[in-house]
Design a protein around this motif. Structure first.
Motif, PDB file in Angstrom:
ATOM      1  N   PRO A 147       0.847  -1.213   0.000  1.00  0.00           N
ATOM      2  CA  PRO A 147       0.000   0.000   0.000  1.00  0.00           C
ATOM      3  C   PRO A 147       0.876   1.255   0.000  1.00  0.00           C
ATOM      4  N   PRO A 148       0.303   2.394  -0.289  1.00  0.00           N
ATOM      5  CA  PRO A 148       1.077   3.640  -0.336  1.00  0.00           C
ATOM      6  C   PRO A 148       1.804   3.926   0.990  1.00  0.00           C
ATOM      7  N   LEU A 149       3.038   4.393   0.867  1.00  0.00           N
ATOM      8  CA  LEU A 149       3.854   4.763   2.022  1.00  0.00           C
ATOM      9  C   LEU A 149       3.130   5.837   2.825  1.00  0.00           C
ATOM     10  N   GLY A 150       3.195   5.709   4.141  1.00  0.00           N
ATOM     11  CA  GLY A 150       2.574   6.702   5.012  1.00  0.00           C
ATOM     12  C   GLY A 150       1.169   6.331   5.450  1.00  0.00           C
ATOM     13  N   THR A 151       0.620   5.266   4.876  1.00  0.00           N
ATOM     14  CA  THR A 151      -0.721   4.838   5.285  1.00  0.00           C
ATOM     15  C   THR A 151      -0.618   3.816   6.414  1.00  0.00           C
ATOM     16  N   GLU A 185      -2.078   1.005   6.479  1.00  0.00           N
ATOM     17  CA  GLU A 185      -1.971  -0.304   5.849  1.00  0.00           C
ATOM     18  C   GLU A 185      -0.517  -0.622   5.470  1.00  0.00           C
ATOM     19  N   TYR A 186       0.251   0.416   5.113  1.00  0.00           N
ATOM     20  CA  TYR A 186       1.633   0.203   4.684  1.00  0.00           C
ATOM     21  C   TYR A 186       2.454  -0.452   5.792  1.00  0.00           C
ATOM     22  N   SER A 187       2.381   0.067   6.991  1.00  0.00           N
ATOM     23  CA  SER A 187       3.201  -0.463   8.093  1.00  0.00           C
ATOM     24  C   SER A 187       2.956  -1.944   8.310  1.00  0.00           C
ATOM     25  N   ALA A 188       1.704  -2.359   8.334  1.00  0.00           N
ATOM     26  CA  ALA A 188       1.378  -3.773   8.551  1.00  0.00           C
ATOM     27  C   ALA A 188       1.830  -4.619   7.367  1.00  0.00           C
ATOM     28  N   ALA A 189       1.618  -4.136   6.148  1.00  0.00           N
ATOM     29  CA  ALA A 189       2.013  -4.889   4.949  1.00  0.00           C
ATOM     30  C   ALA A 189       3.532  -5.001   4.865  1.00  0.00           C
ATOM     31  N   TYR A 190       4.226  -3.916   5.201  1.00  0.00           N
ATOM     32  CA  TYR A 190       5.697  -3.957   5.148  1.00  0.00           C
ATOM     33  C   TYR A 190       6.234  -4.942   6.187  1.00  0.00           C
TER      34      TYR A 190
END
Length: 158
Positions: free
Chosen positions: A81-85, A87-92
């Motif tokens: 997902p887009p950086l800064g969202t 969702e990004y932290s969990a996906a990363y």
């Protein structure tokens, strides 16, 4: 005024050279090091590193071993997902949990006076080859002849 009397300003016992990577695999090399000297990253089936400097003994001698450490991303094309969202932290975090750490010792091939660079070749099955040749990968004079795009075998040799 500083006196250097009694100090030897002769040649260093080490040579410095650039540290390059050639990645022959489909995994990304997130980072690597040789004897603690850090290199950058290397894209799948690509090049990287370009860090200055790695230090090697001025005089090559038989039995010199280099400790190579690296981290791979087996899925470098993952869509996040887009950086800064949120969702990004969990996906990363889920993606990074698949990173793999590797370490091996590799013999340092002979070299003559001077050092151009240390080129680290990452091969399938977590194999590594080194060269200190002054000719880059792909040159007829470079001793590493493996193709750039190598496939991982179904079973790696022991």
């Amino acid at each position: 005024f500083l006196s250097l009397a009694g100090c030897s300003l002769g040649e260093s016992e080490y040579l410095g050279g650039d540290l390059w990577a050639v990645n022959h695999t489909s995994a990304a090399i997130n980072h690597f090091s040789v004897n603690g000297y850090g290199g950058g990253n290397a894209s799948p089936y690509g090049y990287g590193g370009g860090a200055c400097c790695v230090m090697l003994p001025r005089e090559w001698r038989p039995g010199l071993m280099m400790k190579v450490e690296w981290e791979t991303d087996p899925n470098p094309d993952a869509r996040l997902p887009p950086l800064g969202t949120d969702e990004y932290s969990a996906a990363y975090a889920k993606h990074a949990a698949n990173y793999q750490q590797h370490i091996t010792s590799v013999p340092l091939p002979p070299y003559e006076q001077g050092l151009c660079a240390l080129e680290v070749h990452f091969l399938p099955c977590h194999q590594v080859k080194l060269t200190t040749a002054c000719w880059g990968y792909g040159s007829p004079k470079n001793p590493i002849k493996e193709p750039l795009e190598m496939k991982e075998p179904a079973v790696c040799p022991e």
